[in-house]
Design a protein around this motif. Sequence first.
Motif, PDB file in Angstrom:
ATOM      1  N   MET A   1       0.847  -1.206   0.000  1.00 26.77           N
ATOM      2  CA  MET A   1       0.000   0.000   0.000  1.00 26.77           C
ATOM      3  C   MET A   1       0.878   1.250   0.000  1.00 26.77           C
ATOM      4  O   MET A   1       1.865   1.328   0.708  1.00 26.77           O
ATOM      5  CB  MET A   1      -0.887   0.021   1.243  1.00 26.77           C
ATOM      6  CG  MET A   1      -1.878  -1.111   1.311  1.00 26.77           C
ATOM      7  SD  MET A   1      -3.198  -0.956   0.125  1.00 26.77           S
ATOM      8  CE  MET A   1      -4.217   0.249   0.959  1.00 26.77           C
ATOM      9  N   THR A   2       0.485   2.190  -0.789  1.00 19.78           N
ATOM     10  CA  THR A   2       1.233   3.447  -0.854  1.00 19.78           C
ATOM     11  C   THR A   2       0.297   4.549  -1.355  1.00 19.78           C
ATOM     12  O   THR A   2      -0.839   4.283  -1.745  1.00 19.78           O
ATOM     13  CB  THR A   2       2.446   3.314  -1.802  1.00 19.78           C
ATOM     14  OG1 THR A   2       3.187   4.529  -1.833  1.00 19.78           O
ATOM     15  CG2 THR A   2       2.017   2.987  -3.228  1.00 19.78           C
ATOM     16  N   HIS A   3       0.795   5.748  -1.322  1.00 17.05           N
ATOM     17  CA  HIS A   3       0.134   6.852  -2.000  1.00 17.05           C
ATOM     18  C   HIS A   3       0.972   7.212  -3.221  1.00 17.05           C
ATOM     19  O   HIS A   3       2.167   6.898  -3.282  1.00 17.05           O
ATOM     20  CB  HIS A   3      -0.037   8.043  -1.053  1.00 17.05           C
ATOM     21  CG  HIS A   3      -1.253   7.910  -0.176  1.00 17.05           C
ATOM     22  ND1 HIS A   3      -1.442   6.843   0.671  1.00 17.05           N
ATOM     23  CD2 HIS A   3      -2.343   8.714  -0.035  1.00 17.05           C
ATOM     24  CE1 HIS A   3      -2.595   6.989   1.307  1.00 17.05           C
ATOM     25  NE2 HIS A   3      -3.164   8.119   0.894  1.00 17.05           N
ATOM     26  N   VAL A   4       0.322   7.870  -4.197  1.00 16.89           N
ATOM     27  CA  VAL A   4       0.942   8.084  -5.499  1.00 16.89           C
ATOM     28  C   VAL A   4       0.739   9.536  -5.936  1.00 16.89           C
ATOM     29  O   VAL A   4      -0.363  10.072  -5.827  1.00 16.89           O
ATOM     30  CB  VAL A   4       0.279   7.143  -6.540  1.00 16.89           C
ATOM     31  CG1 VAL A   4       0.942   7.273  -7.901  1.00 16.89           C
ATOM     32  CG2 VAL A   4       0.329   5.707  -6.077  1.00 16.89           C
ATOM     33  N   VAL A   5       1.806  10.152  -6.451  1.00 16.61           N
ATOM     34  CA  VAL A   5       1.682  11.490  -7.035  1.00 16.61           C
ATOM     35  C   VAL A   5       1.349  11.315  -8.518  1.00 16.61           C
ATOM     36  O   VAL A   5       1.953  10.477  -9.201  1.00 16.61           O
ATOM     37  CB  VAL A   5       2.984  12.302  -6.878  1.00 16.61           C
ATOM     38  CG1 VAL A   5       2.778  13.719  -7.408  1.00 16.61           C
ATOM     39  CG2 VAL A   5       3.442  12.348  -5.425  1.00 16.61           C
ATOM     40  N   PRO A  57      -4.431   7.609  -2.904  1.00 20.82           N
ATOM     41  CA  PRO A  57      -4.048   6.279  -2.405  1.00 20.82           C
ATOM     42  C   PRO A  57      -4.049   5.298  -3.574  1.00 20.82           C
ATOM     43  O   PRO A  57      -4.758   5.515  -4.565  1.00 20.82           O
ATOM     44  CB  PRO A  57      -5.159   5.948  -1.402  1.00 20.82           C
ATOM     45  CG  PRO A  57      -6.323   6.785  -1.792  1.00 20.82           C
ATOM     46  CD  PRO A  57      -5.766   8.023  -2.451  1.00 20.82           C
ATOM     47  N   ASP A  58      -3.269   4.238  -3.455  1.00 19.77           N
ATOM     48  CA  ASP A  58      -3.190   3.305  -4.593  1.00 19.77           C
ATOM     49  C   ASP A  58      -4.477   2.512  -4.812  1.00 19.77           C
ATOM     50  O   ASP A  58      -4.592   1.773  -5.789  1.00 19.77           O
ATOM     51  CB  ASP A  58      -1.963   2.392  -4.481  1.00 19.77           C
ATOM     52  CG  ASP A  58      -2.000   1.476  -3.273  1.00 19.77           C
ATOM     53  OD1 ASP A  58      -2.990   1.485  -2.517  1.00 19.77           O
ATOM     54  OD2 ASP A  58      -1.004   0.745  -3.064  1.00 19.77           O
ATOM     55  N   THR A  59      -5.431   2.703  -3.927  1.00 17.50           N
ATOM     56  CA  THR A  59      -6.737   2.060  -4.107  1.00 17.50           C
ATOM     57  C   THR A  59      -7.661   2.904  -4.992  1.00 17.50           C
ATOM     58  O   THR A  59      -8.733   2.465  -5.390  1.00 17.50           O
ATOM     59  CB  THR A  59      -7.428   1.889  -2.734  1.00 17.50           C
ATOM     60  OG1 THR A  59      -7.358   3.143  -2.035  1.00 17.50           O
ATOM     61  CG2 THR A  59      -6.749   0.826  -1.907  1.00 17.50           C
ATOM     62  N   ASP A  61      -8.865   4.960  -8.414  1.00 15.37           N
ATOM     63  CA  ASP A  61      -8.740   4.744  -9.863  1.00 15.37           C
ATOM     64  C   ASP A  61      -7.694   5.663 -10.492  1.00 15.37           C
ATOM     65  O   ASP A  61      -7.118   5.347 -11.532  1.00 15.37           O
ATOM     66  CB  ASP A  61     -10.088   4.993 -10.558  1.00 15.37           C
ATOM     67  CG  ASP A  61     -11.079   3.874 -10.272  1.00 15.37           C
ATOM     68  OD1 ASP A  61     -10.652   2.826  -9.742  1.00 15.37           O
ATOM     69  OD2 ASP A  61     -12.277   4.068 -10.567  1.00 15.37           O
ATOM     70  N   ALA A  62      -7.472   6.822  -9.869  1.00 19.11           N
ATOM     71  CA  ALA A  62      -6.495   7.776 -10.421  1.00 19.11           C
ATOM     72  C   ALA A  62      -5.061   7.265 -10.286  1.00 19.11           C
ATOM     73  O   ALA A  62      -4.167   7.690 -11.014  1.00 19.11           O
ATOM     74  CB  ALA A  62      -6.630   9.120  -9.721  1.00 19.11           C
ATOM     75  N   ALA A  63      -4.857   6.364  -9.334  1.00 20.74           N
ATOM     76  CA  ALA A  63      -3.516   5.796  -9.141  1.00 20.74           C
ATOM     77  C   ALA A  63      -3.351   4.595 -10.068  1.00 20.74           C
ATOM     78  O   ALA A  63      -3.344   3.436  -9.652  1.00 20.74           O
ATOM     79  CB  ALA A  63      -3.321   5.393  -7.681  1.00 20.74           C
ATOM     80  N   THR A  64      -3.226   4.876 -11.342  1.00 22.56           N
ATOM     81  CA  THR A  64      -3.134   3.815 -12.356  1.00 22.56           C
ATOM     82  C   THR A  64      -1.774   3.112 -12.269  1.00 22.56           C
ATOM     83  O   THR A  64      -0.820   3.661 -11.699  1.00 22.56           O
ATOM     84  CB  THR A  64      -3.274   4.422 -13.761  1.00 22.56           C
ATOM     85  OG1 THR A  64      -2.228   5.387 -13.929  1.00 22.56           O
ATOM     86  CG2 THR A  64      -4.625   5.102 -13.955  1.00 22.56           C
TER      87      THR A  64
END
Length: 112
Positions: A1-5, A57-59, A61-64
């Motif tokens: 799990m991570t967050h994404v820019v 968050p990687d969950t 949809d924007a975090a492709t």
Amino acid sequence: MTHVVTDNCIKCKYMDCVEVCPVDCFYVGESMLVIHPDECIDCGVCVPECPAEAIFPDTDDAATPFWLELNKTYAERWPNILQKREPPADAKEWDGAPDKFARHFSDKPGSE
Ligand code: SF4
Ligand code: F3S
């Protein structure tokens, strides 16, 4: 799990996110920041701090997979950034501009 820019950070690069991250897992490129997926503890505090709403968050949809891979790749190549710097003078004008990655992404490192 991570967050994404993601895309909207490009050329906005406000860096408010850096100030709040408890584990200092942001890395800086010339045009944007990325998050190191192995260092992010998924706390989520950076999300509301970003004026460009570029962090997910990687969950989400924007975090492709594209953005997940890009964050991972450049977190290994770019320097760690621990302090907010002066954002680009024209940051506001770029907020929401289309296709920023195709037009304005730079793979060069930024300054810490
Ligand atoms: Fe840092 Fe938390 Fe944001 Fe991850 S979710 S980049 S740990 S502030
Ligand atoms: Fe980019 Fe938002 Fe941080 S624009 S540098 S992710 S505050």
